[in-house]
Design a protein around this motif. Structure first.
Motif, mmCIF file in Angstrom:
data_model
loop_
_atom_site.group_PDB
_atom_site.id
_atom_site.type_symbol
_atom_site.label_atom_id
_atom_site.label_comp_id
_atom_site.label_asym_id
_atom_site.label_seq_id
_atom_site.Cartn_x
_atom_site.Cartn_y
_atom_site.Cartn_z
ATOM 1 N N LEU A 1 10.188 13.053 -4.058
ATOM 2 C CA LEU A 1 10.346 12.209 -5.240
ATOM 3 C C LEU A 1 9.225 11.171 -5.331
ATOM 4 O O LEU A 1 8.683 10.906 -6.407
ATOM 5 N N LEU A 2 8.879 10.567 -4.198
ATOM 6 C CA LEU A 2 7.816 9.560 -4.204
ATOM 7 C C LEU A 2 6.452 10.204 -4.447
ATOM 8 O O LEU A 2 5.592 9.613 -5.116
ATOM 9 N N LEU A 3 6.255 11.399 -3.910
ATOM 10 C CA LEU A 3 4.993 12.107 -4.148
ATOM 11 C C LEU A 3 4.827 12.422 -5.629
ATOM 12 O O LEU A 3 3.735 12.256 -6.192
ATOM 13 N N MET B 1 3.499 2.716 -4.424
ATOM 14 C CA MET B 1 4.075 4.032 -4.179
ATOM 15 C C MET B 1 3.573 4.602 -2.847
ATOM 16 O O MET B 1 4.340 5.199 -2.088
ATOM 17 N N ARG B 2 2.282 4.394 -2.564
ATOM 18 C CA ARG B 2 1.755 4.875 -1.279
ATOM 19 C C ARG B 2 2.408 4.132 -0.122
ATOM 20 O O ARG B 2 2.674 4.717 0.934
ATOM 21 N N GLY B 3 2.663 2.833 -0.310
ATOM 22 C CA GLY B 3 3.338 2.071 0.733
ATOM 23 C C GLY B 3 4.735 2.597 1.010
ATOM 24 O O GLY B 3 5.173 2.695 2.169
ATOM 25 N N LEU B 4 5.469 2.946 -0.057
ATOM 26 C CA LEU B 4 6.801 3.528 0.121
ATOM 27 C C LEU B 4 6.712 4.859 0.864
ATOM 28 O O LEU B 4 7.533 5.152 1.748
ATOM 29 N N MET B 5 5.708 5.663 0.523
ATOM 30 C CA MET B 5 5.536 6.952 1.199
ATOM 31 C C MET B 5 5.178 6.747 2.668
ATOM 32 O O MET B 5 5.661 7.477 3.543
ATOM 33 N N GLU B 6 4.340 5.764 2.961
ATOM 34 C CA GLU B 6 3.990 5.480 4.355
ATOM 35 C C GLU B 6 5.216 5.064 5.152
ATOM 36 O O GLU B 6 5.384 5.444 6.323
ATOM 37 N N THR B 7 6.094 4.291 4.519
ATOM 38 C CA THR B 7 7.308 3.852 5.205
ATOM 39 C C THR B 7 8.226 5.043 5.477
ATOM 40 O O THR B 7 8.785 5.168 6.575
ATOM 41 N N VAL B 8 8.390 5.909 4.489
ATOM 42 C CA VAL B 8 9.217 7.109 4.680
ATOM 43 C C VAL B 8 8.613 7.993 5.773
ATOM 44 O O VAL B 8 9.329 8.558 6.610
ATOM 45 N N HIS B 9 7.296 8.100 5.788
ATOM 46 C CA HIS B 9 6.633 8.899 6.822
ATOM 47 C C HIS B 9 6.866 8.289 8.198
ATOM 48 O O HIS B 9 7.110 9.024 9.177
ATOM 49 N N ALA B 10 6.807 6.959 8.295
ATOM 50 C CA ALA B 10 7.054 6.295 9.573
ATOM 51 C C ALA B 10 8.477 6.555 10.062
ATOM 52 O O ALA B 10 8.711 6.805 11.249
ATOM 53 N N VAL B 11 9.445 6.497 9.138
ATOM 54 C CA VAL B 11 10.840 6.771 9.495
ATOM 55 C C VAL B 11 10.984 8.220 9.979
ATOM 56 O O VAL B 11 11.678 8.505 10.960
ATOM 57 N N THR B 12 10.297 9.147 9.302
ATOM 58 C CA THR B 12 10.372 10.556 9.681
ATOM 59 C C THR B 12 9.789 10.778 11.070
ATOM 60 O O THR B 12 10.329 11.550 11.871
ATOM 61 N N HIS C 1 4.177 -6.546 -9.444
ATOM 62 C CA HIS C 1 3.162 -6.386 -10.483
ATOM 63 C C HIS C 1 2.570 -7.739 -10.872
ATOM 64 O O HIS C 1 1.356 -7.868 -11.080
ATOM 65 N N ALA C 2 3.420 -8.763 -10.959
ATOM 66 C CA ALA C 2 2.949 -10.101 -11.310
ATOM 67 C C ALA C 2 2.026 -10.665 -10.228
ATOM 68 O O ALA C 2 1.119 -11.450 -10.523
ATOM 69 N N LEU C 3 2.254 -10.251 -8.971
ATOM 70 C CA LEU C 3 1.410 -10.731 -7.873
ATOM 71 C C LEU C 3 0.115 -9.934 -7.750
ATOM 72 O O LEU C 3 -0.713 -10.237 -6.892
ATOM 73 N N GLY C 4 -0.053 -8.913 -8.620
ATOM 74 C CA GLY C 4 -1.305 -8.153 -8.624
ATOM 75 C C GLY C 4 -1.291 -6.918 -7.756
ATOM 76 O O GLY C 4 -2.343 -6.306 -7.524
ATOM 77 N N LEU C 5 -0.104 -6.512 -7.247
ATOM 78 C CA LEU C 5 -0.034 -5.326 -6.408
ATOM 79 C C LEU C 5 -0.134 -4.077 -7.282
ATOM 80 O O LEU C 5 0.618 -3.916 -8.244
ATOM 81 N N ASP C 6 -1.070 -3.206 -6.962
ATOM 82 C CA ASP C 6 -1.292 -1.988 -7.731
ATOM 83 C C ASP C 6 -0.089 -1.057 -7.608
ATOM 84 O O ASP C 6 0.395 -0.815 -6.487
ATOM 85 N N VAL D 1 2.138 8.084 -11.648
ATOM 86 C CA VAL D 1 1.460 6.783 -11.782
ATOM 87 C C VAL D 1 -0.029 6.984 -12.029
ATOM 88 O O VAL D 1 -0.650 6.269 -12.831
ATOM 89 N N GLY D 2 -0.627 7.981 -11.357
ATOM 90 C CA GLY D 2 -2.054 8.223 -11.534
ATOM 91 C C GLY D 2 -2.410 8.809 -12.890
ATOM 92 O O GLY D 2 -3.539 8.670 -13.342
ATOM 93 N N GLN D 3 -1.435 9.454 -13.553
ATOM 94 C CA GLN D 3 -1.728 10.120 -14.822
ATOM 95 C C GLN D 3 -1.253 9.330 -16.035
ATOM 96 O O GLN D 3 -1.743 9.558 -17.139
ATOM 97 N N ALA D 4 -0.315 8.434 -15.859
ATOM 98 C CA ALA D 4 0.309 7.756 -16.996
ATOM 99 C C ALA D 4 -0.631 6.724 -17.615
ATOM 100 O O ALA D 4 -1.449 6.112 -16.913
ATOM 101 N N PRO D 5 -0.512 6.500 -18.938
ATOM 102 C CA PRO D 5 -1.321 5.451 -19.579
ATOM 103 C C PRO D 5 -1.009 4.062 -19.027
ATOM 104 O O PRO D 5 -1.908 3.224 -18.907
ATOM 105 N N ASP D 6 0.265 3.811 -18.703
ATOM 106 C CA ASP D 6 0.668 2.530 -18.129
ATOM 107 C C ASP D 6 1.241 2.796 -16.740
ATOM 108 O O ASP D 6 2.400 3.210 -16.595
ATOM 109 N N PRO D 7 0.486 2.583 -15.657
ATOM 110 C CA PRO D 7 0.963 2.878 -14.304
ATOM 111 C C PRO D 7 2.226 2.103 -13.934
ATOM 112 O O PRO D 7 3.083 2.616 -13.208
ATOM 113 N N HIS D 8 2.343 0.870 -14.435
ATOM 114 C CA HIS D 8 3.517 0.061 -14.105
ATOM 115 C C HIS D 8 4.790 0.711 -14.656
ATOM 116 O O HIS D 8 5.821 0.785 -13.969
ATOM 117 N N GLU D 9 4.734 1.175 -15.887
ATOM 118 C CA GLU D 9 5.893 1.838 -16.474
ATOM 119 C C GLU D 9 6.221 3.122 -15.715
ATOM 120 O O GLU D 9 7.397 3.434 -15.466
#
Length: 550
Positions: free
Chosen positions: A360-362, A311-322, A301-306, A368-376
């Motif tokens: 769980l990641l989905l 979360m999409r990156g984690l899902m892509e990794t899980v998809h690659a493993v699958t 978050h400090a480096l500016g990563l959305d 994250v898309g609905q929350a007032p604070d996506p980071h939280e």
């Protein structure tokens, strides 16, 4: 393709004076410089080109065409090529409509340079009103000035207002013979069906990655740029079927690589290098270290990563493993290091673990898309992934409940580091001793609908676990045997065979219960004391029969 030394052939820039030096010429991006100038240069749309060729050859040319597809597959370019094909007169001025316009006659050159008076191109995104369409309606009454057909190209036609569409309908259905309409859109579902029904529709396909890679290789050669084959494959995969997107990426990669483009440079340019951080976070989640996971999230978050991108990156990794676990080929966007990591995780994680991780990641991405604070929200989602590892899976819970065992923490469905944790020591539960017991256990497990069907709609022909033969007394639906077998396997752990037949069978459980109740009523009414009471009170009736202890 358009050679860089042939100015003036593009559709976006007018002809430049030949004496003008190359250094003074404005730079044209690759997507504009290599825009198709003939149908032979339009890649990946052979079926559409063949249809148009047959229509032109037979003279069966529609009065309105609708071109739809994702961005960058060539909708507007195709519309301009159709305009040239219909108005080409050949080098000798005697030619007719052709699928191979000469590119030399005045109509071809004027259309290519965007200056033909009879070919009007309108962007519906900036001309959405009924007044803009009314200008077209008024103009179609007049014959073409110099061309064979007066052609109107309307890009992003779905942006027209409802009133504008309505105003266009009558003219679109019965235009003058000298008028052709060419519509292009990326969102065909927003075009009214009344318009769709008046057009000949062409769905332009996504261009296969292999075709794009070969196309980009030829362009790199024309540009005298060295590009690795793997780098071209990465660009083609990242383009997602769009030639324009791919050329934009290639243009950026050439500038990034200063004349020599490697796959590593392209991945770094596209931000794929950040996948290392994502893989590290996934490994932390699988190890169950909540503190470290939150620390890595805060660092990203400090480096500016959305958070959503993470979360999409984690899902892509899980998809690659699958994909690796399923034996599919690896994604070319993945580096050798990523592929090795995916193979390692595929060997450690089971199918249930991967499916749970994905769900769980989905859910976390939606939060994250609905929350007032996506980071939280991202932090809470990661904690949910970690703690879900400690929950037993549903099959284990059901088995323990059937055996009367206390529910204990099962082997985690996520963490490979804890895969040797407590397991269910008891054997698989025995099948219920009778059909009635089977139905009752099925109802207690939450399968109320199946239990109701087994009580009311079937008769028992044979009960020999794990085989069950039933006689349908009412329509059960085509999926009943499959659904029942799956429910019984979840209940007992055994694979059941369900047979439906019209042979001899017992009455349904409901019918048996009704018959038992009737026998009980008859026995009660036969009691002398009850008979005497009914005789003393003629209007009295027997409402119900209750058994002792009921």
């Amino acid at each position: 393709m358009i050679d860089s030394e042939s100015p003036g052939l593009g559709l976006d820039l007018p002809a430049q004076p030949l004496e003008k030096s190359a250094a003074a010429s404005p730079y044209r991006v690759l997507a504009r410089k290599y825009r198709p100038q003939s149908f032979s240069e339009l890649i990946g749309q052979e079926a559409m080109v063949q249809t148009l060729a047959n229509a032109i050859a037979s003279g069966r040319i529609a009065h309105a065409f609708l071109l739809t597809g994702v961005r960058g597959v060539g909708k507007t370019s195709t519309a301009r090529l159709v305009a040239k094909a219909l108005n080409c007169i050949g080098p000798d001025g005697q030619g007719g409509p052709t699928i191979d316009p000469c590119g030399q006659c005045e109509p071809c050159r004027a259309i290519a340079e965007g200056r033909h008076i009879d070919v009007t191109e309108m962007d519906a995104a900036s001309h959405t009103g009924v007044d803009d369409v009314r200008e077209i309606i008024d103009a179609v009454r007049y014959a073409a000035v110099s061309a064979r057909f007066k052609i109107y190209i309307i890009d992003e036609v779905h942006m027209l207002s409802k009133n504008a569409f309505n105003a266009l309908l009558k003219t679109l259905e019965e235009p003058p013979a000298h008028v052709k309409f060419l519509f292009a859109t990326t969102e065909v579902n927003k075009v009214p069906v009344t318009v769709l029904s008046r057009c000949q529709r062409f769905d332009l396909k996504r261009i296969p990655a292999e075709r794009l890679q070969a196309h980009f290789a030829r362009i790199a050669e024309l540009e005298h740029v060295e590009v690795e084959a793997e780098a071209l494959a990465v660009v083609a995969r990242a383009a997602e079927g769009s030639a324009r997107d791919g050329l934009s990426i290639l243009d950026q990669a050439i500038a990034h690589g200063e004349g020599q483009v490697t796959a590593a440079q392209v991945r770094d340019m596209l931000g794929l290098a950040d996948r290392g951080r994502v893989r590290q976070l996934l490994a932390t989640l699988l190890s169950g270290d909540a503190t470290a996971a939150l620390a890595q999230l805060d660092e990203a978050h400090a480096l500016g990563l959305d958070p959503a991108a993470l979360m999409r990156g984690l899902m892509e990794t899980v998809h690659a493993v699958t994909r690796v676990k399923a034996g599919a080929s690896a994604d070319v966007l993945s580096s050798a290091e990523e592929r090795a990591a995916a193979e390692e995780l595929a060997g450690k994680l089971g199918w249930a673990s991967l499916h749970r991780l994905w769900q769980l990641l989905l859910k976390g991405l939606a939060d994250v898309g609905q929350a007032p604070d996506p980071h939280e929200a991202a932090g809470m989602a990661l904690l949910r992934v970690i703690h879900a590892a400690e929950l037993p899976d549903p099959a284990t819970v059901l088995a323990q409940l059937q055996n009367g065992a206390t529910i204990a923490a099962a082997a985690p469905a996520v963490s490979p580091a804890r895969s040797t944790a407590a397991t269910v020591a008891s054997a698989a539960p025995p099948p219920p001793p009778s059909f009635v017991d089977l139905v009752e256990q099925l109802e207690r497990s939450g399968q109320a609908l199946l239990g109701l069907k087994l009580r009311d709609q079937v008769g028992l022909a044979r009960y020999a676990p794990p085989e069950l033969a039933l006689k349908p007394l009412k329509p059960l639906g085509p999926d009943f045997p499959r659904e029942l077998a799956a429910a019984l396997k979840s209940l007992t752990g055994a694979t059941w065979t369900i047979n439906l037949s019209d042979g001899e069978a017992e009455p349904s459980l409901k019918q048996q219960e009704d018959m038992a109740e009737e026998r009980a009523r008859a026995a009660v009414l036969a009691e002398p004391s009850v008979a005497a009471a009914l005789a003393a009170f003629p209007n009295a009736t027997l409402e119900s029969v209750s058994r002792p202890g009921a």
